[in-house]
Design an enzyme around this catalytic site. Structure first.
Site, short mmCIF file in Angstrom:
data_model
loop_
_atom_site.label_atom_id
_atom_site.label_comp_id
_atom_site.label_asym_id
_atom_site.label_seq_id
_atom_site.Cartn_x
_atom_site.Cartn_y
_atom_site.Cartn_z
N THR A 26 0.87 -1.18 0.00
CA THR A 26 0.00 0.00 0.00
C THR A 26 0.90 1.22 0.00
OG1 THR A 26 -1.84 -1.00 1.16
CG2 THR A 26 -1.55 1.36 1.49
N VAL A 67 -13.41 -2.67 4.28
CA VAL A 67 -12.64 -1.46 4.02
C VAL A 67 -11.60 -1.36 5.14
CG1 VAL A 67 -12.74 1.07 3.98
CG2 VAL A 67 -14.52 -0.27 2.84
N GLY A 68 -10.39 -1.00 4.80
CA GLY A 68 -9.32 -0.92 5.80
C GLY A 68 -9.05 0.51 6.26
N ASP A 69 -7.86 0.69 6.76
CA ASP A 69 -7.45 1.99 7.32
C ASP A 69 -7.09 3.03 6.26
OD1 ASP A 69 -5.25 0.22 6.64
OD2 ASP A 69 -3.95 1.82 7.34
N THR A 128 0.74 1.62 7.20
CA THR A 128 0.55 0.46 6.33
C THR A 128 0.63 -0.79 7.20
OG1 THR A 128 1.35 -0.71 4.35
CG2 THR A 128 3.01 0.36 5.70
N GLY A 129 0.11 -1.89 6.65
CA GLY A 129 0.08 -3.13 7.42
C GLY A 129 -1.36 -3.52 7.71
C1 SD4 Z 1 -5.25 -2.44 4.55
N1 SD4 Z 1 -3.38 -1.20 5.40
O1 SD4 Z 1 -6.13 -2.45 3.69
C2 SD4 Z 1 -3.91 -1.83 4.22
C3 SD4 Z 1 -3.00 -2.90 3.68
C4 SD4 Z 1 -1.58 -2.47 3.49
O2 SD4 Z 1 0.42 -2.66 2.43
O3 SD4 Z 1 -1.07 -1.57 4.10
N2 SD4 Z 1 -0.85 -3.08 2.64
O4 SD4 Z 1 -5.42 -2.91 5.68
#
Ligand code: SD4
Length: 290
Positions: free
Chosen positions: A151, A180-182, A202-203
């Protein structure tokens, strides 16, 4: 000693920081530069976590999430957007052309089309093949730093000393349809206060959302911490509340008004890229807990 212009991004996205950095050096605004910078990864088919070529959810839908913040504190975001290669640009249109901050799903797509964006199939042959292989086991177990990384969150500090930030992703591979993520959430995957600085995460998005990590980092910097100290404290906040932290990665990058960069993550292996003084560098290892 002022350190700008500076562009800094999660992971090893040298092409993206180079694009943004060159624009900044040519006197372009932080906002234009950060948008164009992250677009490099949205268009990169090899990046399976952002934009075109992104891995689908478990039902085969590629859904993208993005947000952007401008130095004046304005923000725009799109979530669960399908078939649009550059969600960050749609997020910018939401910010500039509507009274809202966030549009989701079908409405976001309709808005994008009204704004002149073209629909595109974002599922590549390679990511379709990988998804079909995944379906054979259906095991949802993101591997730290290997699966689901890439990301892009980026912060740009322009020649005038203004900061803008953007974050864009296709989210965690094989997520449940609708997740949906962060990354598109102002405060979680990204936050910026032009008086203080900005942060991107990220993560494992769920952990970042639960601690409102990027907002926390900016507030800690406001209260006197360096970007590095603030990123570490945000990671520690997650550690204290998530006993299973050994199983997932959370990483942050922060930039303050002086152009100082900080980064911290749970597990070794997260690195970031920056453009500064005409030079673009990647593989800058973040400090880590584990
Ligand atoms: C998520 N934080 O959708 C993102 C994934 C991510 O590198 O950072 N990937 O949770």
């Amino acid at each position: 000693t002022q350190q700008y212009p500076v562009a800094v991004a999660t992971w090893n996205f040298q092409n993206a920081t180079k694009m943004a950095g060159k624009m900044l050096e040519n006197g372009k605004s932080a906002l234009d530069s950060v948008e164009k910078g992250v677009m490099v990864e949205e268009a990169n088919l090899k990046n399976t976590t952002v934009g075109n070529g992104g891995a689908p959810d478990r039902d085969g839908n590629v859904t993208v999430d993005a947000c952007i913040m401008s130095p004046d504190g304005d923000a725009g975001a799109v979530v669960y957007l399908k078939e649009i290669e550059h969600p960050v640009s749609v997020a910018r249109k939401v910010m500039e052309e509507t009274p809202h901050v966030m549009l989701a799903g079908e409405g976001a797509l309709q808005f994008a089309i009204q704004q002149g964006f073209q629909k595109k199939n974002l599922l590549t042959e390679d990511s379709e093949k990988a998804w079909k292989e995944w379906l054979e086991h259906k095991e949802y177990k993101p591997i730290i730093n290997i699966e689901n990384h890439d990301t892009i969150g980026m912060l740009c500090l322009d020649k005038k000393g203004d900061i803008a930030a953007a974050c864009t992703t296709s989210g965690l591979s094989y997520k449940i349809n609708g997740r949906v993520g962060d990354s598109p959430l102002i405060g979680a995957g990204l936050f910026l206060d032009n008086e203080v600085g900005g942060a991107v995460g990220t993560g494992m998005g769920e952990a970042i959302m639960k601690s409102v990590g990027s907002f926390l980092i900016v507030e800690l910097m406001r209260n006197g911490m360096s970007p590095q100290e603030a990123c570490k404290e945000a990671v520690m906040r997650t550690i204290r509340t998530a006993p299973n932290y050994k199983d997932f990665q959370v990483a942050y990058v922060a930039l303050n008004k002086q152009g100082e960069i900080g980064s911290y993550c749970i597990h070794k292996g997260f690195s970031y890229a920056k453009f500064h003084k005409g030079e673009s560098t990647d593989n800058l290892s973040a400090s880590y807990l584990n």
